[in-house]
Design an enzyme around this catalytic site. Structure first.
Site, PDB file in Angstrom:
ATOM      1  N   GLY A 241       0.801  -1.467  -0.113  1.00  0.00           N
ATOM      2  CA  GLY A 241       0.232  -0.025  -0.139  1.00  0.00           C
ATOM      3  C   GLY A 241       0.499   1.281   0.205  1.00  0.00           C
ATOM      4  O   GLY A 241       2.180   1.171  -0.526  1.00  0.00           O
ATOM      5  N   ARG A 244       2.824   6.194   3.071  1.00  0.00           N
ATOM      6  CA  ARG A 244       1.708   6.271   4.422  1.00  0.00           C
ATOM      7  C   ARG A 244       1.428   5.709   5.483  1.00  0.00           C
ATOM      8  O   ARG A 244       2.059   5.815   6.748  1.00  0.00           O
ATOM      9  CB  ARG A 244       0.680   7.577   4.011  1.00  0.00           C
ATOM     10  N   THR A 245       0.708   4.649   4.752  1.00  0.00           N
ATOM     11  CA  THR A 245       0.525   3.303   5.660  1.00  0.00           C
ATOM     12  C   THR A 245       1.295   2.342   5.893  1.00  0.00           C
ATOM     13  O   THR A 245       1.353   2.079   7.567  1.00  0.00           O
ATOM     14  CB  THR A 245      -1.070   2.556   5.245  1.00  0.00           C
ATOM     15  N   GLY A 246       2.497   2.303   5.345  1.00  0.00           N
ATOM     16  CA  GLY A 246       3.456   1.696   5.718  1.00  0.00           C
ATOM     17  C   GLY A 246       4.128   2.038   7.201  1.00  0.00           C
ATOM     18  O   GLY A 246       5.108   1.008   7.799  1.00  0.00           O
ATOM     19  N   GLU A 264       5.544  -3.182   1.130  1.00  0.00           N
ATOM     20  CA  GLU A 264       5.973  -3.331  -0.596  1.00  0.00           C
ATOM     21  C   GLU A 264       4.927  -1.654  -0.442  1.00  0.00           C
ATOM     22  O   GLU A 264       3.433  -1.741  -0.690  1.00  0.00           O
ATOM     23  CB  GLU A 264       5.346  -4.058  -1.263  1.00  0.00           C
ATOM     24  N   CYS A 299       2.021   0.823  -8.879  1.00  0.00           N
ATOM     25  CA  CYS A 299       3.035   0.852  -7.906  1.00  0.00           C
ATOM     26  C   CYS A 299       4.459   1.791  -9.142  1.00  0.00           C
ATOM     27  O   CYS A 299       4.937   2.457  -8.662  1.00  0.00           O
ATOM     28  CB  CYS A 299       3.548   0.135  -6.549  1.00  0.00           C
TER      29      CYS A 299
HETATM   30  P1  NAD Z   1      -3.597   2.517   1.488  1.00  0.00           P
HETATM   31  O1  NAD Z   1      -1.953   2.491   2.161  1.00  0.00           O
HETATM   32  O2  NAD Z   1      -4.342   3.447   1.428  1.00  0.00           O
HETATM   33  O3  NAD Z   1      -4.152   1.406   1.598  1.00  0.00           O
HETATM   34  C1  NAD Z   1      -3.849   0.335   1.572  1.00  0.00           C
HETATM   35  C2  NAD Z   1      -4.406  -1.020   2.484  1.00  0.00           C
HETATM   36  O4  NAD Z   1      -3.929  -0.943   4.011  1.00  0.00           O
HETATM   37  C3  NAD Z   1      -6.343  -1.159   2.178  1.00  0.00           C
HETATM   38  O5  NAD Z   1      -6.284  -2.144   2.367  1.00  0.00           O
HETATM   39  C4  NAD Z   1      -6.170   0.072   3.350  1.00  0.00           C
HETATM   40  O6  NAD Z   1      -7.649  -0.351   3.827  1.00  0.00           O
HETATM   41  C5  NAD Z   1      -5.398  -0.713   4.706  1.00  0.00           C
HETATM   42  N1  NAD Z   1      -5.156   0.853   5.155  1.00  0.00           N
HETATM   43  C6  NAD Z   1      -5.410   2.527   5.300  1.00  0.00           C
HETATM   44  N2  NAD Z   1      -4.848   2.409   6.373  1.00  0.00           N
HETATM   45  C7  NAD Z   1      -4.724   1.578   7.413  1.00  0.00           C
HETATM   46  C8  NAD Z   1      -4.709   1.821   8.264  1.00  0.00           C
HETATM   47  N3  NAD Z   1      -4.337   3.492   9.034  1.00  0.00           N
HETATM   48  N4  NAD Z   1      -4.309   0.580   9.012  1.00  0.00           N
HETATM   49  C9  NAD Z   1      -4.129  -0.648   8.622  1.00  0.00           C
HETATM   50  N5  NAD Z   1      -4.573  -0.244   7.531  1.00  0.00           N
HETATM   51  C10 NAD Z   1      -4.869   0.636   6.801  1.00  0.00           C
HETATM   52  O7  NAD Z   1      -2.811   2.086  -0.211  1.00  0.00           O
HETATM   53  P2  NAD Z   1      -3.798   1.857  -1.389  1.00  0.00           P
HETATM   54  O8  NAD Z   1      -3.951   3.916  -1.579  1.00  0.00           O
HETATM   55  O9  NAD Z   1      -4.555   1.255  -1.190  1.00  0.00           O
HETATM   56  O10 NAD Z   1      -2.879   2.096  -2.554  1.00  0.00           O
HETATM   57  C11 NAD Z   1      -1.867   2.737  -2.983  1.00  0.00           C
HETATM   58  C12 NAD Z   1      -0.871   2.509  -2.800  1.00  0.00           C
HETATM   59  O11 NAD Z   1       0.342   0.776  -2.920  1.00  0.00           O
HETATM   60  C13 NAD Z   1       0.352   3.056  -3.448  1.00  0.00           C
HETATM   61  O12 NAD Z   1       1.244   4.075  -3.090  1.00  0.00           O
HETATM   62  C14 NAD Z   1       1.403   2.064  -4.984  1.00  0.00           C
HETATM   63  O13 NAD Z   1       2.369   3.020  -4.937  1.00  0.00           O
HETATM   64  C15 NAD Z   1       0.867   1.132  -3.598  1.00  0.00           C
HETATM   65  N6  NAD Z   1       1.403  -0.447  -3.822  1.00  0.00           N
HETATM   66  C16 NAD Z   1       2.611  -0.852  -4.031  1.00  0.00           C
HETATM   67  C17 NAD Z   1       3.120  -1.912  -4.815  1.00  0.00           C
HETATM   68  C18 NAD Z   1       4.311  -2.293  -4.251  1.00  0.00           C
HETATM   69  O14 NAD Z   1       4.417  -3.872  -4.362  1.00  0.00           O
HETATM   70  N7  NAD Z   1       5.536  -2.061  -3.620  1.00  0.00           N
HETATM   71  C19 NAD Z   1       1.803  -2.815  -5.038  1.00  0.00           C
HETATM   72  C20 NAD Z   1       0.948  -2.233  -5.350  1.00  0.00           C
HETATM   73  C21 NAD Z   1       0.483  -0.758  -4.865  1.00  0.00           C
END
Ligand code: NAD
Length: 496
Positions: A241, A244-246, A264, A299
């Protein structure tokens, strides 16, 4: 494919948004749901269980019980292999239904859901299943007085939290290695795209995966996601994701049981084209195809394009000529190259970045507008800015939409410096016909994956992941087994 009437199929589709725990569909304990909205037309597809901490507790307890009694972890690898292979076959058998769900839920063209997402998810599960009875442990080269076995053991309960851009593939990248090594999994799909994950869980059980080994709790990040990542009985989080969430995932681990966190995260990948690369046309067409694939919601999209000033005008003209090919169309038509942006929030974020590009003085070459608003869906034109500087917002932040920034450079040193001047380091590409330069620059680029004179190659056999704030873990390949296993040393005394 040509004769499938996807609209008719969509009208007949039964949507079940209930969670999947202990081998069964269940409502959230609170009875609450949230609306699953299709980005194709803004229509509500159906209610989805709004999982919260009590649902996560139930799923983790059941995953733990399944792990502890060995119903999966103690099966011989060859038996786990068979079940995972059957799981993959059943994914393919349900490919049209899964593709339709994916497209309705997150907006990508249905032929890509079918031929890319479903196919890759099935291949991932099958590949890890096939690999698991071919991996050996080690014996250390110690003195004769002892035997030191170095073995890998499953960790226990894995929490998988995934995004919406490739919902099935991201889930499969976690499930494949985690299940193959004998773990139990609780998956929290994105609230923007929960439907295929729920179907995958049903299909896995039909394939013979024991109840409780794979559970899915849909819900919001700050509710179900947070509860899973804070849970004291979850051994590792496989997260994909935003950065920020990471960051939050690492905090949750620190505040709870120091569970392993594999992140990731986002990207702002550099695509560097030198003037000694003869086939400018191929480089320009490749960057357009890679950037606008999946509506730019990848991503690893090559969103920062560095072009040597001598060939920049020619390059920009070719990219501009390519953009009509990627104009958004009806994702269910079977022929649209670009579909809908996942939701209204993301649409507004993308349009906001386009405004920022204008405001900071970048030159719009193509696109720039919302289109097809009459459908009620969220569509944006493929957009290209030239004359971008690396300190502009559109060059620094991940847009996650179909917006390309083109930056011009003069020297190799400048190109490498600018390409590396980013908080991200997921993927990069260098284009040069000079073998020394190609290797030199590929070595200098701070990214987990670097391409030379291409961008499209991909395979389950190679690791996927980034440097810097693009994360730490690596999905795919045999290296992913490291994330979901503990390394154990067992010393055995041997008397002479
Ligand atoms: P996101 O971080 O908003 O959400 C990802 C997941 O985390 C969702 O299931 C969401 O519900 C959960 N989440 C959100 N806030 C949370 C919290 N406070 N606590 C726990 N879980 C929480 O990201 P997104 O908008 O769903 O996805 C887009 C991002 O993912 C982009 O930054 C993209 O680059 C990244 N991404 C990375 C890869 C990789 O392999 N590096 C692959 C695909 C997407």
């Amino acid at each position: 494919m040509a004769n499938i009437d996807w609209r008719a199929r969509a009208a007949d589709l039964r949507i079940d948004g209930r969670a999947f725990i202990a081998g069964q569909r269940v409502a959230a304990k609170s009875g609450e749901t949230f609306d699953c909205i299709s980005p194709l037309d803004g229509r509500v597809l159906g209610p989805v269980a709004r999982g919260r901490a009590e649902d996560i507790d139930a799923a983790v307890a059941c995953a733990r019980a399944a792990f502890d009694d060995g119903r999966w972890a103690h099966k011989p690898p060859a038996q786990r292999k068979k079940i995972l292979q059957r799981f993959a076959e059943k994914i393919l058998a349900a490919k049209e239904e899964l593709a339709l769900l994916e497209t309705l839920d997150m907006g990508k063209p249905v032929q890509y859901s079918l031929n890319v997402d479903v196919a890759a998810a099935a291949r991932t599960i099958a590949w890890y299943g096939e690999a698991i009875d071919k991996v050996y442990d080690e014996i250390a080269p110690t003195a004769r007085s002892g035997l030191a076995l170095i073995t890998r053991e499953p960790m226990g309960v894995i929490g998988a939290v995934v995004p919406w851009n490739y919902p099935m593939i991201m889930a499969a990248w976690k499930l494949g290695p985690a299940l193959a090594t004998g773990n139990s999994v609780v998956l929290k799909p994105s609230e923007k795209s929960p439907l295929t994950a729920l179907r995958l869980a049903e299909i896995a059980i039909e394939a013979g995966l024991p109840d409780g080994v794979f559970n899915v709790v849909p819900g919001h990040g700050a509710e179900a996601g947070e509860a899973l990542a804070l849970h004291m009985d979850v051994d590792a989080i496989g997260f994909t994701g935003s950065t920020r969430t990471g960051r939050r995932m690492l905090e949750y681990a620190g505040r709870s049981n120091l569970k392993r966190v594999y992140n990731e995260l986002g990207g702002k990948s550099a695509f560097v084209v030198f003037d000694d690369f003869a086939d400018v046309q191929r480089a320009a067409k490749t960057v357009a195809g890679s950037m606008f694939f999946n509506q730019g919601e990848s991503c690893n999209a090559p969103s920062r394009v560095f072009v040597h000033e001598r060939i920049a005008d020619e390059f920009v003209a070719i990219v501009k000529n390519e953009t009509p090919k990627y104009r958004p169309g009806d994702p269910l038509s079977g022929s649209a190259e670009m579909g809908a942006i996942v939701d209204d929030i993301q649409l507004r974020a993308v349009l906001g970045y386009i405004d920022a590009g204008h405001a900071e003085g970048a030159r719009l070459v193509a696109g720039g507008k919302r289109v097809m608003a009459e459908t009620g869906g969220y569509f944006v034109e493929p957009t290209v800015f030239d004359g971008v500087r690396n300190d502009m917002k559109i060059a620094r932040e991940e847009i996650f939409g179909p917006v390309m920034s083109i930056l011009r450079f003069k020297t190799e040193e400048e190109a490498v410096r600018l390409a590396n001047d980013s908080s991200y380091g997921l993927e990069a590409s260098v284009w040069s016909d000079n073998i020394n330069r190609a290797h030199r620059v590929a070595r200098s680029l701070r990214a987990g994956m670097v391409h030379v004179n291409q961008y499209d190659e991909d395979d389950i056999t190679v690791p996927f992941g980034g440097y810097k704030q693009s994360g730490n873990g690596r999905d795919k390949s045999l290296h992913a087994f490291d994330k979901y296993t503990e390394l154990k040393t067992t010393w055995i005394r041997i008397d002479e």
